[in-house]
Design a protein around this motif. Structure first.
Motif, short mmCIF file in Angstrom:
data_model
loop_
_atom_site.label_atom_id
_atom_site.label_comp_id
_atom_site.label_asym_id
_atom_site.label_seq_id
_atom_site.Cartn_x
_atom_site.Cartn_y
_atom_site.Cartn_z
N LYS A 171 39.34 45.49 41.22
CA LYS A 171 40.38 44.46 41.21
C LYS A 171 39.90 43.23 41.99
CE LYS A 171 44.24 44.86 43.69
NZ LYS A 171 45.60 45.28 44.09
N PHE A 172 40.02 42.09 41.35
CA PHE A 172 39.70 40.82 42.01
C PHE A 172 40.98 40.05 42.27
CE2 PHE A 172 39.26 36.21 41.39
CZ PHE A 172 38.50 35.91 42.52
N LYS A 173 41.13 39.54 43.47
CA LYS A 173 42.29 38.72 43.81
C LYS A 173 41.85 37.28 44.06
CE LYS A 173 46.08 37.96 47.07
NZ LYS A 173 46.75 38.42 48.31
N ASN A 174 42.48 36.34 43.35
CA ASN A 174 42.24 34.92 43.61
C ASN A 174 43.16 34.50 44.76
OD1 ASN A 174 41.83 32.19 43.61
ND2 ASN A 174 42.74 31.81 41.60
N SER A 175 42.62 34.46 45.94
CA SER A 175 43.45 34.18 47.13
C SER A 175 43.62 32.69 47.38
CB SER A 175 42.83 34.83 48.36
OG SER A 175 41.52 34.34 48.59
N THR A 176 43.10 31.84 46.50
CA THR A 176 43.21 30.40 46.68
C THR A 176 44.47 29.86 45.99
OG1 THR A 176 42.00 29.76 44.68
CG2 THR A 176 40.69 30.31 46.64
N GLY A 225 30.53 35.61 26.10
CA GLY A 225 31.58 34.66 25.74
C GLY A 225 32.93 34.98 26.33
N THR A 226 33.08 36.14 26.97
CA THR A 226 34.36 36.46 27.59
C THR A 226 34.58 35.57 28.80
OG1 THR A 226 34.28 38.77 26.90
CG2 THR A 226 35.71 38.26 28.77
N ARG A 227 35.71 34.94 28.83
CA ARG A 227 36.05 34.10 29.98
C ARG A 227 37.55 34.16 30.19
NH1 ARG A 227 35.21 27.63 29.97
NH2 ARG A 227 37.00 27.77 28.56
N ILE A 228 37.97 34.42 31.41
CA ILE A 228 39.40 34.45 31.69
C ILE A 228 39.68 33.52 32.88
CG2 ILE A 228 39.65 36.81 30.83
CD1 ILE A 228 40.05 37.70 33.75
N THR A 229 40.86 32.95 32.87
CA THR A 229 41.31 32.12 33.98
C THR A 229 42.25 32.93 34.84
OG1 THR A 229 41.11 30.08 32.69
CG2 THR A 229 42.53 30.01 34.63
N VAL A 230 41.92 33.04 36.10
CA VAL A 230 42.75 33.80 37.04
C VAL A 230 43.65 32.80 37.76
CG1 VAL A 230 42.77 35.47 38.92
CG2 VAL A 230 40.81 35.38 37.36
N PRO A 231 44.96 32.92 37.62
CA PRO A 231 45.84 31.94 38.26
C PRO A 231 45.78 32.05 39.78
CG PRO A 231 47.11 33.76 37.34
CD PRO A 231 45.69 33.95 36.87
N ALA A 232 46.22 30.99 40.43
CA ALA A 232 46.26 31.00 41.89
C ALA A 232 47.05 32.21 42.38
CB ALA A 232 46.93 29.72 42.39
N HIS A 233 46.46 32.96 43.30
CA HIS A 233 47.06 34.18 43.88
C HIS A 233 47.27 35.28 42.82
CE1 HIS A 233 47.61 31.77 47.45
NE2 HIS A 233 48.35 30.91 46.78
N GLY A 234 46.54 35.15 41.70
CA GLY A 234 46.64 36.16 40.65
C GLY A 234 45.49 37.15 40.72
N TYR A 235 45.41 38.03 39.70
CA TYR A 235 44.45 39.13 39.72
C TYR A 235 43.70 39.24 38.40
CZ TYR A 235 47.15 40.67 43.79
OH TYR A 235 47.79 40.72 45.01
N ALA A 236 42.53 39.89 38.47
CA ALA A 236 41.76 40.27 37.28
C ALA A 236 41.21 41.66 37.53
CB ALA A 236 40.63 39.28 37.04
N TYR A 237 40.92 42.38 36.42
CA TYR A 237 40.54 43.79 36.55
C TYR A 237 39.37 44.13 35.65
CZ TYR A 237 45.29 43.98 38.46
OH TYR A 237 46.43 43.75 39.19
N ALA A 238 38.56 45.08 36.12
CA ALA A 238 37.53 45.71 35.30
C ALA A 238 37.58 47.20 35.60
CB ALA A 238 36.15 45.14 35.63
N VAL A 239 37.04 48.01 34.70
CA VAL A 239 37.14 49.47 34.84
C VAL A 239 35.78 50.10 34.61
CG1 VAL A 239 37.96 51.51 33.57
CG2 VAL A 239 39.60 49.82 34.39
N ILE A 240 35.48 51.12 35.44
CA ILE A 240 34.28 51.95 35.27
C ILE A 240 34.75 53.36 34.87
CG2 ILE A 240 32.20 52.85 36.36
CD1 ILE A 240 32.61 50.62 38.51
N PRO A 241 34.61 53.75 33.61
CA PRO A 241 35.05 55.10 33.20
C PRO A 241 34.21 56.18 33.91
CG PRO A 241 34.71 53.67 31.29
CD PRO A 241 34.11 52.97 32.47
N THR A 242 34.88 57.18 34.46
CA THR A 242 34.20 58.33 35.09
C THR A 242 34.81 59.64 34.58
OG1 THR A 242 35.72 58.18 36.98
CG2 THR A 242 33.63 57.02 37.19
N ASN A 243 35.10 59.68 33.30
CA ASN A 243 35.82 60.81 32.71
C ASN A 243 34.90 61.92 32.19
OD1 ASN A 243 34.91 59.09 30.77
ND2 ASN A 243 36.78 59.09 29.53
N THR A 244 33.61 61.83 32.52
CA THR A 244 32.69 62.94 32.24
C THR A 244 31.90 63.23 33.52
OG1 THR A 244 30.83 61.55 31.56
CG2 THR A 244 32.42 62.14 29.85
#
Length: 225
Positions: free
Chosen positions: A104-109, A142-161
């Motif tokens: 989880k990334f938090k844009n604290s600005t 080409g993936t690009r997302i804008t994280v709003p001020a004080h908002g969040y972004a997420y990535a996942v690492i599958p560990t289901n095996t």
């Protein structure tokens, strides 16, 4: 010539002279009036031209100010790249059949910022980052997302095996991919899991691209509902 006729002729001459004098005076008056009229007209024309010139200059000044304000507004609307830090990026492990590590990334600005592709993660000082589920490091996806001020972004690492879960990790070094292929922004930073009392197990797995929601990242990693 009789005295009466002489007086009549003198009176006629006098009347003629008076008429001529009046005509000359009127002509002079008209000429003077015409000069004054021309002078007044010239003055009025000069005043009008001066007003018009002033108005044009004023419009130019106002137009220039508006253009400058527009350029300043455009500059202020440019969205900067996000950058990692030990308190902006956090990790958590989910267990069960759809086990995964959530990043989880938090844009604290107070300004929006941009994230590209996926986080580059090197566990336990690995030479190469964790592979990407969508694309590969060094290839701009080409993936690009804008994280709003004080908002969040997420990535996942599958560990289901068992292979994907692997062993417990001690630390992770984080870079954020940049706008161009193989570029990174404002990194790296290292998170020490022991200091944060985190127990994360990651093995032969891959990381998803950034998503604006945890659910979206989980779906991209095949561990969502």
């Amino acid at each position: 010539m009789t005295a009466r006729r002489s007086r009549s002729r003198s009176a006629a001459y006098a009347a003629l002279a008076l008429g001529l004098a009046g005509s000359l005076a009127l002509t002079g008056c008209n000429s003077h009036s015409s000069k004054r009229s021309k002078k007044s007209s010239s003055s009025s024309s000069t005043t009008h031209k001066s007003y018009k010139s002033s108005k044009t200059k004023k419009r130019r000044i106002i137009g220039g100010s508006a253009a400058a304000a527009g350029a300043a507004g455009a500059a202020s609307r440019r969205v900067p790249d996000c950058y990692p830090s030990t308190y902006k990026v956090t990790f958590s492990q989910q267990t069960g059949p759809k086990s995964h590590v959530a990043v989880k990334f938090k844009n604290s600005t107070s300004r929006d910022c941009k994230l590209y592709n996926a986080p580059l993660l090197r566990f336990n000082n690995a030479k190469a980052p964790l592979p990407l589920l969508q694309g590969t490091p060094g290839h701009f996806d080409g993936t690009r997302i804008t994280v709003p001020a004080h908002g969040y972004a997420y990535a996942v690492i599958p560990t289901n095996t068992a292979a994907a879960k692997g062993t417990e990790q001690k630390s992770v070094t984080i870079d954020f991919m940049g706008v161009s292929a193989s570029s990174v922004t404002h990194g790296p930073v290292t998170v020490n899991f022991a200091e944060k009392r985190l127990h994360l197990s990651v093995g032969k797995s891959k990381v998803t691209n950034w998503s604006s929601s945890l659910h979206g990242a989980q779906l991209a990693g095949g561990v969502g509902n």
